[in-house]
Scaffold this active site. Structure first.
Site, PDB file in Angstrom:
ATOM      1  N   LYS A  11       3.130  11.724   6.249  1.00 20.98           N
ATOM      2  CA  LYS A  11       2.523  11.612   7.490  1.00 20.98           C
ATOM      3  C   LYS A  11       2.957  12.504   8.952  1.00 20.98           C
ATOM      4  O   LYS A  11       2.628  13.759   8.982  1.00 20.98           O
ATOM      5  CB  LYS A  11       2.183  10.081   7.887  1.00 20.98           C
ATOM      6  CG  LYS A  11       1.559   9.521   6.959  1.00 20.98           C
ATOM      7  CD  LYS A  11       0.777   8.116   7.578  1.00 20.98           C
ATOM      8  CE  LYS A  11       0.099   7.451   6.374  1.00 20.98           C
ATOM      9  NZ  LYS A  11      -1.183   7.924   5.904  1.00 20.98           N
ATOM     10  N   PHE A  44       0.650  -1.195   0.110  1.00 17.37           N
ATOM     11  CA  PHE A  44       0.104   0.166  -0.028  1.00 17.37           C
ATOM     12  C   PHE A  44       0.901   1.141  -0.112  1.00 17.37           C
ATOM     13  O   PHE A  44       1.380   1.265   1.167  1.00 17.37           O
ATOM     14  CB  PHE A  44      -0.853   0.220   1.172  1.00 17.37           C
ATOM     15  CG  PHE A  44      -1.851   1.078   1.132  1.00 17.37           C
ATOM     16  CD1 PHE A  44      -3.151   1.089   0.410  1.00 17.37           C
ATOM     17  CD2 PHE A  44      -1.546   2.591   1.950  1.00 17.37           C
ATOM     18  CE1 PHE A  44      -3.887   2.445   0.261  1.00 17.37           C
ATOM     19  CE2 PHE A  44      -2.399   3.610   1.651  1.00 17.37           C
ATOM     20  CZ  PHE A  44      -3.579   3.424   1.110  1.00 17.37           C
ATOM     21  N   ASP A  56       9.426   3.183   1.193  1.00 13.93           N
ATOM     22  CA  ASP A  56       8.374   3.887   1.807  1.00 13.93           C
ATOM     23  C   ASP A  56       8.323   3.965   3.150  1.00 13.93           C
ATOM     24  O   ASP A  56       7.700   2.725   3.634  1.00 13.93           O
ATOM     25  CB  ASP A  56       7.161   3.533   0.900  1.00 13.93           C
ATOM     26  CG  ASP A  56       5.901   4.424   1.293  1.00 13.93           C
ATOM     27  OD1 ASP A  56       5.832   4.913   2.223  1.00 13.93           O
ATOM     28  OD2 ASP A  56       4.820   4.090   0.291  1.00 13.93           O
TER      29      ASP A  56
END
Length: 427
Positions: free
Chosen positions: A260, A146, A231
């Site tokens: 984030k 994801f 990532d």
């Protein structure tokens, strides 16, 4: 929720349901305000935040230093675009490069934008540095990945629900099994330019790779002149008990995606970082973002990095994470088989629910009623990722609530107290 709480909450829930696209299924808690690790709904009920907005609120809600940094910058200038230089971007990028060990950074806004940046960079690097014919570059990605929800990123998702009806899908991606080097080698070919991978698969259920996988992957990428791009949008900036999850195996990637927590829980900030020869594939006009690297974002992000460093939040994540995992495994042992696994690293933990007995969503909703905020993934895993400022006292309260929910559900199902399974026995 109690019937007495419905009126006010349902007003806001109803407006989102009426006017918003139906692309989310939120837990029925209407947040009014928050501070550090606590959240209050519109009726004034208090909750322990064990999600921290998927790691975006790692500093805790409205950290006073970050709020002050934002207020200072808002009195000066917020957005000018990258058409001009500013006083905050350079210092932010300098600090970020120092902490990551990467020589250059390209600021964006969301994690998905930074992931798209990494994809563009890898493809152009494959064309320029490896001589792969343009249009034939291939990036290897893990099954269960994801990296966001843009059209390019969903094209290489292995989740059918993320892809259905959104074609034509982008090509140029090969798949391997997460944690399996033989699968990586089998997926590679002469046009492979990069491996793009999460250090821990979050949306897949907080899947931790086997020890040694990333070290071997690093060696293989180096030997085959393939970029290793990691990532760490969720895993980075202290979430796993180290500044970056790749440090657990003592490696360094060629490219790094962050987001984030980089925005300090106040606004979206992301970045793609890479070694010098990789980042130089970009030239003026080849990539950009109107808001990427804006003055306000850079000021807040810089202060956020300083807070993580000066308040020792990375070490705190390691310490509190070890404690949280131990407490959750105690709940697993008392769950009569309702919980089949507890896995994670630092303050990022997945509680795997036996799907034949309950859904993770049901337990998440019961937890919310008990004053603890979490979120399910794939209906089988409850995710716990509290702010790095979480205290032992709040962990104890949250875990006690989970224990009560789990024991009650097990009793409703009539599960025998001696019930166990392999995961419990090895926990």
């Amino acid at each position: 929720m109690d019937a007495s709480t419905h009126t006010n909450s349902q007003t806001f829930i109803g407006k989102e349901a009426r006017f918003g696209a139906r692309n989310y299924a939120p837990v029925a808690v209407v947040v009014d305000h928050a501070k550090d690790c606590l959240v209050w709904d519109v009726e004034g009920r208090e909750y322990i935040d064990m999600m921290s907005a998927y790691s975006a609120v790692s500093h805790g809600h409205l950290h006073p230093r970050l709020v002050a940094a934002a207020e200072r910058q808002l009195r000066k200038v917020a957005v000018t675009s990258r058409a001009y230089y500013g006083t905050t971007l350079g210092p932010f990028l300098e600090k970020l490069c120092q902490l990551t060990g990467m020589p250059r950074a390209l600021p964006m806004n969301t994690g998905a934008e930074a992931a798209e940046t990494a994809i563009k960079c890898a493809r152009r690097w494959g064309w320029k540095a490896k001589g792969i014919e343009d249009g034939r570059q291939e990036i290897l990605v893990a099954r269960g990945n994801f990296h966001g929800r843009t059209s390019t990123i969903i094209s290489f998702s292995s989740e059918a629900d993320y892809r259905a009806g959104f074609g034509p899908l982008a090509t140029g991606f090969g798949h391997f099994d997460f944690g399996d080097m033989e699968s990586v080698k089998a997926a590679a070919g002469p046009n492979t330019c990069a491996v793009f991978v999460e250090p821990i698969q979050g949306e897949a259920g907080v899947i931790v790779p086997p020890a040694g996988f990333f070290k071997e992957l690093r060696e293989w990428c180096t030997a085959n002149n393939v970029l290793l791009i990691i990532d760490e949008v969720q895993a980075g900036l202290g979430r796993t008990g180290k500044w970056f999850a790749f440090e657990h195996e003592g490696i360094r990637p060629d490219g790094l995606v962050l987001g984030k927590a980089l925005g300090g829980g106040l606004l979206p900030v992301s970045a793609f970082l890479a070694r010098e020869d990789v980042m130089e594939v970009f030239s003026p006009g080849s990539h950009g973002s109107t808001f990427g690297g804006n003055a306000l974002a850079a000021a807040v992000a810089l202060e956020g990095l300083k807070v993580l460093e000066e308040e020792g939040l990375v070490a705190r994540s390691a310490q509190m994470g070890e404690y949280l995992i131990a407490q959750l495994r105690d709940v697993q042992r008392a769950s009569r088989g309702l919980i089949r696994d507890v896995r994670g690293r630092g303050l990022w933990v997945g509680v795997d629910v036996e799907p034949s007995l309950a859904t993770a969503r049901e337990l998440v909703e019961r937890l919310a009623n008990a004053g603890v905020l979490s979120k399910e993934t794939h209906e089988t895993v409850i995710r716990f990722a509290p702010p790095l400022t979480i205290t032992r006292e709040l962990i104890d309260k949250a875990v006690a609530a989970l224990r009560k929910v789990v024991v009650q559900k097990a009793a409703e199902l009539g599960l025998p107290e001696h019930r166990t399974d392999t995961a419990q026995a090895s926990a």
